[in-house]
Design a protein around this motif. Structure first.
Motif, PDB file in Angstrom:
ATOM      1  N   ASP A   1      10.427   4.876   4.467  1.00  0.00           N
ATOM      2  CA  ASP A   1      11.833   5.168   4.168  1.00  0.00           C
ATOM      3  C   ASP A   1      12.144   4.861   2.706  1.00  0.00           C
ATOM      4  OD1 ASP A   1      12.270   5.930   6.789  1.00  0.00           O
ATOM      5  OD2 ASP A   1      13.252   4.046   7.372  1.00  0.00           O
ATOM      6  N   TRP A   2      11.625   3.718   2.213  1.00  0.00           N
ATOM      7  CA  TRP A   2      11.847   3.363   0.809  1.00  0.00           C
ATOM      8  C   TRP A   2      11.244   4.432  -0.104  1.00  0.00           C
ATOM      9  CZ3 TRP A   2       8.700   2.812  -3.357  1.00  0.00           C
ATOM     10  CH2 TRP A   2       9.290   2.317  -4.516  1.00  0.00           C
ATOM     11  N   ARG A   3      10.017   4.823   0.202  1.00  0.00           N
ATOM     12  CA  ARG A   3       9.343   5.800  -0.661  1.00  0.00           C
ATOM     13  C   ARG A   3      10.086   7.133  -0.668  1.00  0.00           C
ATOM     14  NH1 ARG A   3       3.920   7.246   1.161  1.00  0.00           N
ATOM     15  NH2 ARG A   3       4.514   9.404   1.159  1.00  0.00           N
ATOM     16  N   ARG A   4      10.582   7.546   0.489  1.00  0.00           N
ATOM     17  CA  ARG A   4      11.349   8.796   0.544  1.00  0.00           C
ATOM     18  C   ARG A   4      12.640   8.672  -0.253  1.00  0.00           C
ATOM     19  NH1 ARG A   4      10.621   9.702   6.975  1.00  0.00           N
ATOM     20  NH2 ARG A   4       8.625  10.778   6.904  1.00  0.00           N
ATOM     21  N   ALA A   5      13.325   7.546  -0.101  1.00  0.00           N
ATOM     22  CA  ALA A   5      14.598   7.342  -0.804  1.00  0.00           C
ATOM     23  C   ALA A   5      14.402   7.316  -2.310  1.00  0.00           C
ATOM     24  CB  ALA A   5      15.254   6.047  -0.336  1.00  0.00           C
ATOM     25  N   HIS A   6      13.261   6.838  -2.754  1.00  0.00           N
ATOM     26  CA  HIS A   6      12.993   6.758  -4.189  1.00  0.00           C
ATOM     27  C   HIS A   6      12.108   7.907  -4.669  1.00  0.00           C
ATOM     28  CE1 HIS A   6      14.410   2.760  -3.208  1.00  0.00           C
ATOM     29  NE2 HIS A   6      14.819   2.716  -4.460  1.00  0.00           N
ATOM     30  N   ARG A   7      11.827   8.824  -3.763  1.00  0.00           N
ATOM     31  CA  ARG A   7      11.015   9.998  -4.066  1.00  0.00           C
ATOM     32  C   ARG A   7       9.731   9.602  -4.791  1.00  0.00           C
ATOM     33  NH1 ARG A   7      13.950  13.595  -1.896  1.00  0.00           N
ATOM     34  NH2 ARG A   7      16.116  13.997  -2.397  1.00  0.00           N
ATOM     35  N   ALA A   8       9.156   8.507  -4.336  1.00  0.00           N
ATOM     36  CA  ALA A   8       7.931   8.013  -4.965  1.00  0.00           C
ATOM     37  C   ALA A   8       6.722   8.667  -4.303  1.00  0.00           C
ATOM     38  CB  ALA A   8       7.837   6.492  -4.808  1.00  0.00           C
TER      39      ALA A   8
ATOM     40  N   ARG B   1       0.832  -1.206   0.000  1.00  0.00           N
ATOM     41  CA  ARG B   1       0.000   0.000   0.000  1.00  0.00           C
ATOM     42  C   ARG B   1       0.867   1.256   0.000  1.00  0.00           C
ATOM     43  NH1 ARG B   1      -2.152  -0.188   4.835  1.00  0.00           N
ATOM     44  NH2 ARG B   1      -3.504  -1.904   4.273  1.00  0.00           N
ATOM     45  N   ILE B   2       1.961   1.234   0.742  1.00  0.00           N
ATOM     46  CA  ILE B   2       2.801   2.431   0.847  1.00  0.00           C
ATOM     47  C   ILE B   2       3.748   2.559  -0.339  1.00  0.00           C
ATOM     48  CG2 ILE B   2       4.593   3.553   2.229  1.00  0.00           C
ATOM     49  CD1 ILE B   2       3.168   2.364   4.714  1.00  0.00           C
ATOM     50  N   CYS B   3       4.368   1.462  -0.746  1.00  0.00           N
ATOM     51  CA  CYS B   3       5.328   1.514  -1.860  1.00  0.00           C
ATOM     52  C   CYS B   3       4.620   1.673  -3.200  1.00  0.00           C
ATOM     53  CB  CYS B   3       6.188   0.254  -1.881  1.00  0.00           C
ATOM     54  SG  CYS B   3       7.269   0.080  -0.445  1.00  0.00           S
ATOM     55  N   GLY B   4       3.459   1.050  -3.341  1.00  0.00           N
ATOM     56  CA  GLY B   4       2.715   1.160  -4.590  1.00  0.00           C
ATOM     57  C   GLY B   4       3.277   0.312  -5.713  1.00  0.00           C
ATOM     58  N   ASP B   5       4.264  -0.511  -5.419  1.00  0.00           N
ATOM     59  CA  ASP B   5       4.905  -1.347  -6.438  1.00  0.00           C
ATOM     60  C   ASP B   5       5.171  -2.709  -5.815  1.00  0.00           C
ATOM     61  OD1 ASP B   5       6.611  -1.642  -9.017  1.00  0.00           O
ATOM     62  OD2 ASP B   5       7.976  -2.205  -7.388  1.00  0.00           O
ATOM     63  N   ARG B   6       4.718  -3.757  -6.464  1.00  0.00           N
ATOM     64  CA  ARG B   6       4.811  -5.112  -5.908  1.00  0.00           C
ATOM     65  C   ARG B   6       6.259  -5.535  -5.646  1.00  0.00           C
ATOM     66  NH1 ARG B   6       1.118  -8.628  -5.346  1.00  0.00           N
ATOM     67  NH2 ARG B   6       1.639 -10.765  -4.900  1.00  0.00           N
ATOM     68  N   GLN B   7       7.148  -5.314  -6.612  1.00  0.00           N
ATOM     69  CA  GLN B   7       8.545  -5.726  -6.433  1.00  0.00           C
ATOM     70  C   GLN B   7       9.189  -4.956  -5.282  1.00  0.00           C
ATOM     71  OE1 GLN B   7      10.276  -8.311  -7.975  1.00  0.00           O
ATOM     72  NE2 GLN B   7      11.635  -7.845  -6.281  1.00  0.00           N
ATOM     73  N   ALA B   8       8.939  -3.659  -5.232  1.00  0.00           N
ATOM     74  CA  ALA B   8       9.482  -2.853  -4.137  1.00  0.00           C
ATOM     75  C   ALA B   8       8.940  -3.336  -2.801  1.00  0.00           C
ATOM     76  CB  ALA B   8       9.144  -1.384  -4.348  1.00  0.00           C
ATOM     77  N   ALA B   9       7.648  -3.649  -2.755  1.00  0.00           N
ATOM     78  CA  ALA B   9       7.043  -4.126  -1.512  1.00  0.00           C
ATOM     79  C   ALA B   9       7.668  -5.436  -1.062  1.00  0.00           C
ATOM     80  CB  ALA B   9       5.538  -4.280  -1.684  1.00  0.00           C
ATOM     81  N   GLU B  10       7.959  -6.332  -2.013  1.00  0.00           N
ATOM     82  CA  GLU B  10       8.607  -7.599  -1.664  1.00  0.00           C
ATOM     83  C   GLU B  10      10.009  -7.357  -1.113  1.00  0.00           C
ATOM     84  OE1 GLU B  10       8.360  -9.941  -5.238  1.00  0.00           O
ATOM     85  OE2 GLU B  10       6.199 -10.291  -4.979  1.00  0.00           O
ATOM     86  N   ASP B  11      10.743  -6.430  -1.726  1.00  0.00           N
ATOM     87  CA  ASP B  11      12.092  -6.099  -1.256  1.00  0.00           C
ATOM     88  C   ASP B  11      12.042  -5.475   0.134  1.00  0.00           C
ATOM     89  OD1 ASP B  11      13.033  -7.041  -3.664  1.00  0.00           O
ATOM     90  OD2 ASP B  11      13.343  -5.043  -4.544  1.00  0.00           O
TER      91      ASP B  11
END
Length: 194
Positions: free
Chosen positions: A93-100, A46-56
């Protein structure tokens, strides 16, 4: 078995598994994963918005859980609250780092996402989770509109405090205070069985 006693039994099982994980019990760690991965994956997705990113991110979450399990204090928070906070913070943190940006506009429903690859929870566990979610949403409805919207955006959509403040056109400190007051009121409603 009644729903409250089943809920308590599930909580006790997860607490025991987390405490044993803190003692480096790999079998207990596998139990923690089995019991919580669908929920934590949902938070990450829900937060990352991307399945691969969420798995990572989920993989990183379980590394953090393995390292920090010894610091879990069952008297301070519920196990799922503790675990969900780790997942939420790591995903943000992931979303901030990737500016998503958020995967959906704040005033719309998030797009439908495919189910996680993990096995579905047992029917009784799903029923208990549904009752808990219904209770929480009922208590959320008792909050004033500003606090309710801020809490939903922050904790369900993963919006950061600066994003919330910018959307509402208020200073960051005001938004933080609004969310904190709302959470305190929500806790009171939930413990009073609103």
């Amino acid at each position: 078995m009644s729903a409250p006693s089943l809920r308590q039994e599930q909580r006790d099982t997860l607490v025991a598994a987390l405490l044993a994980t803190g003692l480096r019990d790999t079998t207990a760690f596998r139990a923690v994963y089995r019991l919580t991965s669908p929920k934590l994956f949902g938070i990450c997705l829900r937060i990352c918005g991307d399945r691969q990113a969420a798995e990572d991110v989920l993989q990183e979450v379980y590394i953090i859980i393995w390292r920090r399990a010894a610091s879990f204090e069952p008297l301070r928070s519920s196990p799922i609250t503790w675990l969900a906070a780790i997942a939420r913070n790591r995903a943000i943190d992931w979303r901030r780092a990737h500016r998503a940006p958020l995967a959906h506009a704040p005033d719309t429903e998030p797009p439908a996402t495919p189910e996680p690859p993990d096995d579905a929870p047992l029917a009784d566990a799903a029923m208990v989770a549904g009752e808990e979610a219904h209770h929480m949403h009922h208590c959320l409805e008792m909050l004033d509109d500003l606090a309710r919207d801020a809490i939903r955006s922050a904790f369900l959509d993963g919006a950061t405090y600066p994003e919330l403040a910018a959307r509402a056109g208020v200073p960051l400190a005001t938004m933080k205070s609004r969310v904190r007051r709302g959470l305190l009121q929500l806790r009171k409603y939930m413990t009073d069985d609103c």
